[in-house]
Design an enzyme around this catalytic site. Structure first.
Site, PDB file in Angstrom:
ATOM      1  N   LYS A 144       0.426  10.357  -7.440  1.00 15.99           N
ATOM      2  CA  LYS A 144      -0.087   9.090  -6.907  1.00 15.99           C
ATOM      3  C   LYS A 144      -1.527   8.912  -7.376  1.00 15.99           C
ATOM      4  O   LYS A 144      -2.297   9.883  -7.383  1.00 15.99           O
ATOM      5  CB  LYS A 144      -0.011   9.113  -5.371  1.00 15.99           C
ATOM      6  N   SER A 195       2.217   2.581   1.073  1.00 18.00           N
ATOM      7  CA  SER A 195       1.510   2.340  -0.171  1.00 18.00           C
ATOM      8  C   SER A 195       1.985   3.193  -1.347  1.00 18.00           C
ATOM      9  O   SER A 195       1.619   2.899  -2.485  1.00 18.00           O
ATOM     10  CB  SER A 195       0.016   2.624   0.034  1.00 18.00           C
ATOM     11  N   SER A 252       2.574   5.727   4.797  1.00 21.34           N
ATOM     12  CA  SER A 252       2.745   5.471   3.364  1.00 21.34           C
ATOM     13  C   SER A 252       3.592   6.469   2.601  1.00 21.34           C
ATOM     14  O   SER A 252       3.868   6.246   1.420  1.00 21.34           O
ATOM     15  CB  SER A 252       1.381   5.399   2.678  1.00 21.34           C
TER      16      SER A 252
HETATM   17  N1  GLN Z   1       0.840   0.416   5.703  1.00 23.80           N
HETATM   18  C1  GLN Z   1      -0.271   1.036   6.360  1.00 23.80           C
HETATM   19  C2  GLN Z   1      -1.551   0.346   5.970  1.00 23.80           C
HETATM   20  O1  GLN Z   1      -1.471  -0.602   5.289  1.00 23.80           O
HETATM   21  C3  GLN Z   1      -0.298   2.508   6.055  1.00 23.80           C
HETATM   22  C4  GLN Z   1      -0.885   2.813   4.732  1.00 23.80           C
HETATM   23  C5  GLN Z   1      -0.954   4.280   4.444  1.00 23.80           C
HETATM   24  O2  GLN Z   1      -0.355   5.093   5.133  1.00 23.80           O
HETATM   25  N2  GLN Z   1      -1.761   4.610   3.473  1.00 23.80           N
HETATM   26  O3  GLN Z   1      -2.615   0.740   6.347  1.00 23.80           O
END
Ligand code: GLN
Length: 499
Positions: free
Chosen positions: A83, A163, A187
């Site tokens: 990532k 994400s 995410s």
């Molecule tokens: N979807 C969540 C956010 O937008 C979690 C993102 C994540 O875990 N990095 O913050």
């Protein structure tokens, strides 16, 4: 014993490839070559934003030498994607933000270094939501990632979740055997659920955050995405471990996660939180959850109804705490230290900050910085940030009490299957609702997984989430393994992107 050499090496599991590598049936170079071709073939998914084929071949040759010398580790020769949140020495690292354009770190993140030390092979850097803020991979500066899965009989594209969209799409699309990912509020788990892959978020402090681009430091945690539970156990074992370079990493030994996969959950108590029965949730998700309960019961677990009374406050709490930390972490991107620098003609320092940040951040990141700055500002701090911190403690207490009665908790991973592009991107609240089942455990720092458990009526994958006590990834993985076996999820996406 391993099977005969398959025609497509990219379809192997990590565990299967490990056996074939150690018996000499395949070489790390062959495996890397097959994956380098698969990475190119997966271009339509937009999962990779940087490809590192020469590096992959050099690492594969080193892995072959190590295998020959008889000192291989479990990840030796296994091709993975990274990532873009993890700093990789000399390889562009941008967290998919324009503000980090062209940034090549001078150092390696601990998690990736651990993987290279274990002999893993790097295929490239994976697309993600900008600074890991998002649930659909639509906020990336490099464009959205496409979900390899499509609804039955349809040609339209779906989001892969976020994400970690590139991580899950590369693994589901056979363009990596595993991928690193990160989970701040879901995410790893939500995108795994959207793509029929397995994702594990460990306990906060299990993996080092050193060299991970910071989003919300009290929540960020690295973990693996793979196609099987066993593969996640293997990969997590290589990623985890105490690191003096991260003061929140905890000095505990890393258990043999694979050994936890005994398949025996007889007598384990599994909690079903009543507050997770949401009004308006698709009936298929409720049905799958009940199915999961039946599977675990049939395997000898005892099902216990539990209450997590502060669940309904988890989302608003997260969407105060995470932006607050993000606004502080992202203050470092000012045009001086990293990536982008934009100075208007004749402008001074303040103009440079303003223009660089104005040009460099996308709309979702700006929204978070504004919310975070607001909730931390004098006059609002007590009402929002301090209150949120207190509620965060109540949420952690809910889990602590529940784990006096149960060993693990079963819930759906997300309140829906993958959705179409644009469906929620204009409505931040609808997007944030995706995190409803993943955020509470993040606030409490607890480990959790998502396991592919079924398909919805449109043929899109659905996941179930297993949560565990702090430091008890072993139980999470053990229950995940039983669920995986019971669900017998063998469906795979049609590989339209290779056409
Ligand atoms: N979807 C969540 C956010 O937008 C979690 C993102 C994540 O875990 N990095 O913050």
């Amino acid at each position: 014993m391993s099977d005969a050499k398959p025609s497509d090496l990219t379809k192997l599991t990590i565990a299967g490839a490990r056996d074939m590598l150690s018996s000499g049936e395949i070489s790390a170079r062959e495996l890397a070559q097959a994956h380098i071709a698969a990475v190119d073939a997966a271009d339509p998914l937009n999962a990779y934003i940087v490809k590192t084929p020469e590096k992959a071949l050099a690492m594969a040759d080193a892995a072959d030498a190590r295998l020959k010398a008889g000192n291989a580790a479990p990840m030796t020769g296994i091709p993975i994607g990274v990532k873009d949140l993890f700093a990789t020495e000399g390889v562009r690292t941008t967290a998919c933000s324009h503000i980090l354009s062209g940034f090549e770190p001078a150092y390696e993140s601990t998690v990736t270094q651990n993987l290279w030390d274990a002999g893993a092979v790097m295929l490239g850097k994976l697309n993600m939501d900008e600074f890991a803020m998002g649930s659909s991979n639509e906020t990336s500066h490099y464009g959205p990632v496409k979900n390899p899965w499509r609804a039955t009989g349809s040609n339209s594209d779906y989001v892969p979740g976020g994400s970690s969209g590139g991580s899950v799409a590369s693994v589901a699309g056979y363009a990596a055997m595993g991928a690193t990912a990160s989970d701040t509020g879901g995410s790893i788990r939500q995108p795994a659920a959207f793509t029929g892959t397995v994702g594990v978020k460990p306990t906060y402090g299990r993996c080092s955050r050193y060299g991970m681009v910071a989003f919300a430091s009290s929540l960020d945690q690295a973990g693996p995405v793979t196609r099987t539970v066993r593969d996640s156990a293997i990969m997590l074992g290589a990623m985890a471990g105490y690191d003096p370079k991260d003061s929140t990493s905890v000095d505990r030994s890393v258990p043999d996660f694979e050994a936890a996969l005994t398949g025996d959950i007889r007598g384990l108590k599994i909690g079903i939180p009543q507050e997770y029965h949401l009004a308006g949730m698709p009936v298929e998700i409720e049905t799958l959850w009940h199915q999961g309960i039946d599977w675990l019961k049939a395997a000898g677990a005892e099902i216990v109804d539990i209450n997590l009374p502060h669940t309904k406050y988890a989302l608003p709490t997260y969407y105060i705490v995470a932006p607050a930390e993000a606004s502080s972490n992202l203050a470092r991107y000012d045009g001086v230290r990293y990536g982008l620098r934009d100075v208007p003609q004749g402008g001074g320092l303040a103009d440079m900050y303003e223009t660089t940040r104005g040009q460099g951040f996308g709309p979702e990141v700006k929204r978070r910085v504004m919310i975070g700055t607001y909730v931390l500002s004098a006059g609002y701090y007590d009402a929002y940030y301090l209150k949120a911190q207190k509620v965060r403690q109540l949420i952690a207490d809910d889990f602590r009490r529940a784990y006096e009665k149960v060993d693990a908790i079963l819930t759906p991973t997300a309140p829906s299957a993958a959705f179409a592009f644009g469906d929620k991107s204009d409505d931040p609240i609808a997007m944030y609702l995706n995190d409803v089942f993943t955020v509470p455990a993040s606030l409490a720092g607890l480990p959790g997984s998502s396991v592919p458990a079924g398909l919805d009526a449109d043929g899109l994958p659905l996941g179930l989430q297993i949560l565990g006590r702090a430091w008890d990834e072993e139980t999470v993985l053990k229950v995940s393994g039983v669920l995986e076996e019971a669900a017998g999820f063998t469906a795979r996406p049609q590989d339209w992107w290779r056409a």
